[in-house]
Scaffold this active site. Structure first.
Site, short mmCIF file in Angstrom:
data_model
loop_
_atom_site.label_atom_id
_atom_site.label_comp_id
_atom_site.label_asym_id
_atom_site.label_seq_id
_atom_site.Cartn_x
_atom_site.Cartn_y
_atom_site.Cartn_z
N GLY A 89 0.80 -1.13 0.02
CA GLY A 89 -0.03 -0.06 0.01
C GLY A 89 0.82 1.30 0.02
O GLY A 89 2.00 1.13 0.45
N GLN A 105 3.20 10.00 1.08
CA GLN A 105 4.59 9.49 1.15
C GLN A 105 5.25 9.88 -0.06
O GLN A 105 6.64 9.45 0.09
CB GLN A 105 4.12 7.67 1.38
CG GLN A 105 3.49 7.26 2.65
CD GLN A 105 3.35 5.93 2.74
OE1 GLN A 105 2.60 5.44 1.95
NE2 GLN A 105 4.55 5.25 3.21
N CYS A 115 5.70 0.09 7.43
CA CYS A 115 5.32 1.26 6.59
C CYS A 115 6.62 1.68 5.78
O CYS A 115 7.76 1.64 6.21
CB CYS A 115 5.00 2.51 7.37
SG CYS A 115 4.66 4.08 6.68
N LEU A 116 6.34 1.90 4.43
CA LEU A 116 7.42 2.22 3.63
C LEU A 116 8.28 3.62 3.98
O LEU A 116 9.34 3.89 3.68
CB LEU A 116 7.04 2.43 2.24
CG LEU A 116 6.36 1.02 1.67
CD1 LEU A 116 5.96 1.47 0.22
CD2 LEU A 116 7.80 -0.16 1.18
N HIS A 166 -4.58 2.13 7.54
CA HIS A 166 -3.25 2.52 7.58
C HIS A 166 -3.05 3.58 6.59
O HIS A 166 -2.53 4.79 6.74
CB HIS A 166 -2.11 1.29 7.25
CG HIS A 166 -0.93 1.70 7.22
ND1 HIS A 166 0.30 1.33 8.07
CD2 HIS A 166 -0.10 2.31 6.27
CE1 HIS A 166 1.32 1.79 7.85
NE2 HIS A 166 1.20 2.53 6.80
N GLU A 167 -3.39 3.25 5.41
CA GLU A 167 -3.30 4.49 4.06
C GLU A 167 -4.12 5.84 4.53
O GLU A 167 -3.48 6.63 4.20
CB GLU A 167 -3.64 3.87 2.80
CG GLU A 167 -2.70 2.54 2.50
CD GLU A 167 -1.39 2.65 2.70
OE1 GLU A 167 -0.70 3.99 2.45
OE2 GLU A 167 -0.76 1.53 2.90
N HIS A 171 -2.42 8.10 6.71
CA HIS A 171 -1.51 8.67 6.13
C HIS A 171 -2.07 10.00 5.48
O HIS A 171 -1.45 11.12 5.54
CB HIS A 171 -0.76 7.96 4.98
CG HIS A 171 0.44 7.23 5.36
ND1 HIS A 171 1.65 7.57 5.94
CD2 HIS A 171 0.51 5.80 4.75
CE1 HIS A 171 2.33 6.68 6.10
NE2 HIS A 171 1.79 5.45 5.74
ZN LIG Z 1 2.57 3.52 5.59
#
Ligand SMILES: [Zn+2]
Length: 191
Positions: free
Chosen positions: A46, A51, A94-95, A136-137, A140
Site C-alpha cells: 500500500g 508518502q 510502513c515504507l 493505515h493508508e 497517512h
Molecule cells: Zn505507511
C-alpha cells in the site's frame, strides 16, 4: 509512469493533512499509476500520496496473499463509512518507517467509500489484512503514522534510530562511500 521518491520519517510532510481530489482527471490518474509503480518497486502492499510528497487524498493498494488477492486498487477520497466493534491486530510496517514493525489494533472490518480510477463512486467492505492496509493508508492522508498508534516510548526509539540512520547515510555520502549494499528489501507487509 515514473518512480517517485518515498519520504522517510521523521519528516514534516508526513504529518500534514491531505486535500480531497476535486475530480479524478488525467493528472490524478497519472499520480495513481506512478504510485502503483513506486509501491511495487519498494516493494509494498500500500502507498498513500503524502508518502511521495503529494498532499492529495489518493491511496493505492495491492495485496497478494493466500487468503486475499486484491489486484491493483486505486482510491481517491477514501472514507471509512462503517467499522466493526471488534478489533484485529496485525504487525504493521510502513515504507516511510523502513525496517521497523509493530503490532497495531484496528477495527477488524471496515467499509470504505471512494472514487475509482474512472471517478466512479465505489464502496467496498474489507477485512483481514486489506482492512488494516486501507486504514493505515487513510491514516497517512490525515498525517498519522502507524507509530502514532504505539507507545510514545517505542515511537521515539524508532524515530531516533531513523534519524541516526539518515545521518550515517549523509556522512557516507560526504565521504564518497557507496551506500551500504544498496537498500534492504522490505518484507511485503510494508505500506
Ligand atoms: Zn505507511
Amino acid at each position: 509512469m515514473a518512480l517517485k521518491t518515498i519520504i522517510i520519517a521523521p519528516d514534516p510532510r508526513l504529518k500534514k493533512k491531505s486535500k480531497p481530489v476535486v475530480s479524478v482527471d488525467a493528472e490524478t490518474r497519472q499520480l495513481m499509476d506512478d504510485m502503483l509503480e513506486t509501491m511495487y518497486a519498494a516493494p509494498g502492499i500500500g502507498l498513500a500520496a503524502p508518502q511521495v510528497g503529494v498532499l492529495k487524498r489518493v491511496i493505492v493498494l495491492d495485496i497478494d496473499r493466500e487468503e486475499v488477492k486484491t489486484g491493483p486498487l486505486v482510491m481517491a477520497n477514501p472514507e471509512i463509512v462503517e467499522a466493526s466493534d471488534d478489533d484485529a491486530t496485525y504487525e504493521e510496517g510502513c515504507l516511510s518507517v523502513p525496517e521497523h514493525y509493530s503490532d497495531v489494533a484496528r477495527p477488524a472490518k471496515v467499509t470504505v467509500r471512494y472514487l475509482d480510477r474512472d471517478g466512479e463512486k465505489q464502496e467496498m467492505t474489507c477485512d483481514g489484512l486489506l482492512s488494516t492496509c486501507v486504514q493505515h493508508e487513510i491514516d497517512h492522508l490525515d498525517g498519522i503514522l502507524f507509530i502514532d498508534h504505539i507507545s510514545s516510548l517505542k515511537r521515539n526509539m524508532i524515530l531516533r534510530k531513523l534519524l541516526k540512520a539518515r545521518k550515517e547515510a549523509e556522512r557516507d555520502e560526504e565521504d564518497g562511500e557507496k551506500p551500504k549494499s544498496g537498500k534492504s528489501k522490505e518484507p511485503a507487509s510494508a505500506m
